[in-house]
Motif scaffolding. Structure first.
Motif, PDB file in Angstrom:
ATOM      1  N   ALA A  97      17.349  -0.356  13.915  1.00  0.00           N
ATOM      2  CA  ALA A  97      18.338   0.704  13.726  1.00  0.00           C
ATOM      3  C   ALA A  97      19.144   0.948  15.000  1.00  0.00           C
ATOM      4  O   ALA A  97      20.349   1.198  14.942  1.00  0.00           O
ATOM      5  CB  ALA A  97      17.651   1.995  13.289  1.00  0.00           C
ATOM      6  N   THR A  98      18.509   0.851  16.155  1.00  0.00           N
ATOM      7  CA  THR A  98      19.227   1.077  17.412  1.00  0.00           C
ATOM      8  C   THR A  98      20.311   0.026  17.620  1.00  0.00           C
ATOM      9  O   THR A  98      21.379   0.333  18.140  1.00  0.00           O
ATOM     10  CB  THR A  98      18.257   1.059  18.607  1.00  0.00           C
ATOM     11  OG1 THR A  98      17.532  -0.170  18.588  1.00  0.00           O
ATOM     12  CG2 THR A  98      17.290   2.215  18.551  1.00  0.00           C
ATOM     13  N   LEU A 100      22.000  -1.496  15.202  1.00  0.00           N
ATOM     14  CA  LEU A 100      23.095  -1.148  14.293  1.00  0.00           C
ATOM     15  C   LEU A 100      23.911   0.018  14.841  1.00  0.00           C
ATOM     16  O   LEU A 100      25.146   0.004  14.788  1.00  0.00           O
ATOM     17  CB  LEU A 100      22.536  -0.780  12.914  1.00  0.00           C
ATOM     18  CG  LEU A 100      21.988  -1.929  12.081  1.00  0.00           C
ATOM     19  CD1 LEU A 100      21.355  -1.384  10.806  1.00  0.00           C
ATOM     20  CD2 LEU A 100      23.087  -2.902  11.729  1.00  0.00           C
ATOM     21  N   GLU A 101      23.211   1.027  15.385  1.00  0.00           N
ATOM     22  CA  GLU A 101      23.916   2.189  15.947  1.00  0.00           C
ATOM     23  C   GLU A 101      24.796   1.781  17.119  1.00  0.00           C
ATOM     24  O   GLU A 101      25.928   2.251  17.246  1.00  0.00           O
ATOM     25  CB  GLU A 101      22.899   3.246  16.388  1.00  0.00           C
ATOM     26  CG  GLU A 101      22.187   3.906  15.225  1.00  0.00           C
ATOM     27  CD  GLU A 101      21.003   4.735  15.668  1.00  0.00           C
ATOM     28  OE1 GLU A 101      20.731   4.818  16.887  1.00  0.00           O
ATOM     29  OE2 GLU A 101      20.348   5.305  14.789  1.00  0.00           O
ATOM     30  N   SER A 102      24.299   0.900  17.978  1.00  0.00           N
ATOM     31  CA  SER A 102      25.096   0.484  19.136  1.00  0.00           C
ATOM     32  C   SER A 102      26.305  -0.338  18.694  1.00  0.00           C
ATOM     33  O   SER A 102      27.378  -0.216  19.286  1.00  0.00           O
ATOM     34  CB  SER A 102      24.236  -0.300  20.135  1.00  0.00           C
ATOM     35  OG  SER A 102      23.789  -1.498  19.561  1.00  0.00           O
ATOM     36  N   LYS A 103      26.172  -1.145  17.647  1.00  0.00           N
ATOM     37  CA  LYS A 103      27.318  -1.903  17.142  1.00  0.00           C
ATOM     38  C   LYS A 103      28.375  -0.963  16.588  1.00  0.00           C
ATOM     39  O   LYS A 103      29.570  -1.131  16.837  1.00  0.00           O
ATOM     40  CB  LYS A 103      26.876  -2.886  16.051  1.00  0.00           C
ATOM     41  CG  LYS A 103      26.226  -4.131  16.569  1.00  0.00           C
ATOM     42  CD  LYS A 103      25.905  -5.088  15.442  1.00  0.00           C
ATOM     43  CE  LYS A 103      25.253  -6.337  15.962  1.00  0.00           C
ATOM     44  NZ  LYS A 103      24.933  -7.276  14.891  1.00  0.00           N
ATOM     45  N   LEU A 104      27.939   0.052  15.825  1.00  0.00           N
ATOM     46  CA  LEU A 104      28.889   1.021  15.273  1.00  0.00           C
ATOM     47  C   LEU A 104      29.585   1.790  16.389  1.00  0.00           C
ATOM     48  O   LEU A 104      30.790   2.039  16.329  1.00  0.00           O
ATOM     49  CB  LEU A 104      28.168   1.984  14.331  1.00  0.00           C
ATOM     50  CG  LEU A 104      27.700   1.380  13.004  1.00  0.00           C
ATOM     51  CD1 LEU A 104      26.861   2.405  12.246  1.00  0.00           C
ATOM     52  CD2 LEU A 104      28.885   0.959  12.165  1.00  0.00           C
ATOM     53  N   ALA A 105      28.837   2.179  17.419  1.00  0.00           N
ATOM     54  CA  ALA A 105      29.421   2.916  18.539  1.00  0.00           C
ATOM     55  C   ALA A 105      30.462   2.060  19.259  1.00  0.00           C
ATOM     56  O   ALA A 105      31.525   2.567  19.642  1.00  0.00           O
ATOM     57  CB  ALA A 105      28.328   3.348  19.502  1.00  0.00           C
ATOM     58  N   GLU A 108      33.633   1.943  17.098  1.00  0.00           N
ATOM     59  CA  GLU A 108      34.378   3.207  17.170  1.00  0.00           C
ATOM     60  C   GLU A 108      35.081   3.345  18.511  1.00  0.00           C
ATOM     61  O   GLU A 108      36.228   3.807  18.570  1.00  0.00           O
ATOM     62  CB  GLU A 108      33.429   4.380  16.923  1.00  0.00           C
ATOM     63  CG  GLU A 108      32.945   4.457  15.486  1.00  0.00           C
ATOM     64  CD  GLU A 108      31.886   5.514  15.279  1.00  0.00           C
ATOM     65  OE1 GLU A 108      31.548   6.236  16.248  1.00  0.00           O
ATOM     66  OE2 GLU A 108      31.399   5.618  14.147  1.00  0.00           O
TER      67      GLU A 108
END
Length: 119
Positions: A97-98, A100-105, A108
């Motif tokens: 999950a971390t 995926l979150e870093s890719k989304l960040a 953005e």
């Protein structure tokens, strides 16, 4: 005395030159080192792309089927190669999950930077 069962893995054994690896696909005892003694050579894998952007894999299908039927476990990379050859089903890759979150960040932040540059 009881003899323990040997765990056999289908894995890559590195050969080649520095910065130009070539791998052998081998059946080996899980306790042996990566480039150590193996039971049987089952194929080769050259990860360096050719002029046509193809990576070369050779497999001894009969022997690989035999080793899988005896319970040999392929490593992640060998499992992917065997899945592409339709010898075993391809396992879905678990993404933390971390990650995926870093890719989304990053996406953005990139969009925000493009908006700022466009104004």
């Amino acid at each position: 005395w009881v003899r323990a069962a040997m765990v056999v893995r289908l894995r890559l054994q590195r050969f080649g030159k520095p910065r130009k690896p070539v791998y052998r696909i081998v059946a080996a005892d899980a306790r042996c080192p990566r480039d150590g003694k193996h039971i049987e050579r089952l194929g080769t894998y050259d990860p360096t792309p050719t002029k046509e952007q193809e990576k070369i894999v050779t497999l001894n299908m009969e022997r690989i089927k035999y080793w899988i039927s005896t319970g040999a476990q392929p490593t992640e990379r060998v499992g992917k190669l065997l899945g592409l050859a339709n010898l075993i089903p391809i396992k879905p890759r678990m993404v933390p999950a971390t990650e995926l979150e870093s890719k989304l960040a990053r996406k953005e932040a990139k969009k925000a930077a493009e908006k700022e540059a466009g104004k």
